[in-house]
Design an enzyme around this catalytic site. Structure first.
Site, PDB file in Angstrom:
ATOM      1  N   ASN A 272      10.461  -0.384   5.003  1.00 32.33           N
ATOM      2  CA  ASN A 272       9.178  -0.091   5.641  1.00 32.33           C
ATOM      3  C   ASN A 272       8.281  -1.281   5.305  1.00 32.33           C
ATOM      4  OD1 ASN A 272       6.705   0.698   6.523  1.00 32.33           O
ATOM      5  ND2 ASN A 272       6.797   2.761   5.650  1.00 32.33           N
TER       6      ASN A 272
ATOM      7  N   GLU B 109      14.453  -0.851  10.209  1.00 31.55           N
ATOM      8  CA  GLU B 109      13.004  -0.796   9.966  1.00 31.55           C
ATOM      9  C   GLU B 109      12.533   0.643  10.141  1.00 31.55           C
ATOM     10  OE1 GLU B 109      10.884  -3.214  12.805  1.00 31.55           O
ATOM     11  OE2 GLU B 109       8.971  -2.237  12.358  1.00 31.55           O
TER      12      GLU B 109
ATOM     13  N   ASN C 262       0.803  -1.234   0.000  1.00 33.30           N
ATOM     14  CA  ASN C 262       0.000   0.000   0.000  1.00 33.30           C
ATOM     15  C   ASN C 262       0.832   1.277   0.000  1.00 33.30           C
ATOM     16  OD1 ASN C 262      -2.575  -1.368   0.060  1.00 33.30           O
ATOM     17  ND2 ASN C 262      -2.085  -1.898   2.180  1.00 33.30           N
TER      18      ASN C 262
HETATM   19  C1  DQA Z   1       3.341   2.128   8.235  1.00 29.64           C
HETATM   20  C2  DQA Z   1       2.568   1.786   9.520  1.00 29.64           C
HETATM   21  C3  DQA Z   1       1.835   0.467   9.353  1.00 29.64           C
HETATM   22  O1  DQA Z   1       1.103   0.175  10.544  1.00 29.64           O
HETATM   23  C4  DQA Z   1       0.849   0.548   8.210  1.00 29.64           C
HETATM   24  O2  DQA Z   1       0.221  -0.709   8.010  1.00 29.64           O
HETATM   25  C5  DQA Z   1       1.457   1.048   6.956  1.00 29.64           C
HETATM   26  C6  DQA Z   1       2.448   2.127   7.026  1.00 29.64           C
HETATM   27  C7  DQA Z   1       4.019   3.508   8.323  1.00 29.64           C
HETATM   28  O3  DQA Z   1       4.904   3.765   7.527  1.00 29.64           O
HETATM   29  O4  DQA Z   1       3.642   4.327   9.172  1.00 29.64           O
HETATM   30  O5  DQA Z   1       1.083   0.637   5.860  1.00 29.64           O
HETATM   31  O6  DQA Z   1       4.369   1.159   8.054  1.00 29.64           O
END
Ligand code: DQA
Length: 148
Positions: free
Chosen positions: A73, A97, A10
């Site tokens: 990420n 991370e 996403n």
């Molecule tokens: C994220 C935080 C995650 O919980 C979420 O599912 C994401 C983005 C962030 O960059 O803040 O897709 O990794």
């Protein structure tokens, strides 16, 4: 020095996706900033994004002996994927991370990361700066390893 930058599911929608949480920068803009910083830090980066857990795992496995470090990420897979964690343990490529949002002050289910225990460290809550700080951190960490 070669760093693999990995964006999970996403994150291709950044800019349009919940901008009040993730900001208005697109993934291309984030990647452009990372590329600029990488040049300053004298390291090469390869960037991938995938919505598929299997593709991310394949990329982690292929990183062994090719990349000095990984900046990731893992997005939602952070909170769900034992398989991703096992891939990091298996290849033992130093990994940082990052998260755009502060996952520790959001919903309860975001507070747990399967990746964090096998990462060098985690940076969360600084938007684009999480990535830029993360790149600096992994590069410094690898320099430190090479001096040891
Ligand atoms: C994220 C935080 C995650 O919980 C979420 O599912 C994401 C983005 C962030 O960059 O803040 O897709 O990794």
């Amino acid at each position: 020095m070669k760093i693999l930058v990995m964006h999970g599911p996403n994150l291709n929608l950044l800019g349009k996706r919940e901008p009040e949480i993730y900001g208005t920068l697109t993934l291309d803009q984030i990647n452009a900033s990372l590329t600029e910083l990488a040049a300053d830090l004298d390291c090469g980066i390869t960037v991938i994004q995938s919505n598929s857990e299997g593709s991310l795992i394949d990329a982690i496995q292929a990183a062994r002996d090719v990349y000095d470090g990984i900046l990731i990420n893992p997005a939602a897979y952070t909170h769900t994927s034992v398989a991703l964690r096992d891939a990091f343990s298996a290849v033992a490529v130093p990994t940082v991370e990052v998260h755009l949002s502060n996952i520790h002050r959001r919903e309860e289910f975001r507070r747990h990361s399967f990746v964090a225990p096998v990462a060098v460290g985690q940076i969360a809550g600084f938007g684009l700066d999480s990535y830029l700080l993360g790149l600096r951190a992994i590069v410094d960490y690898i320099h430190g390893m090479k001096q040891r």
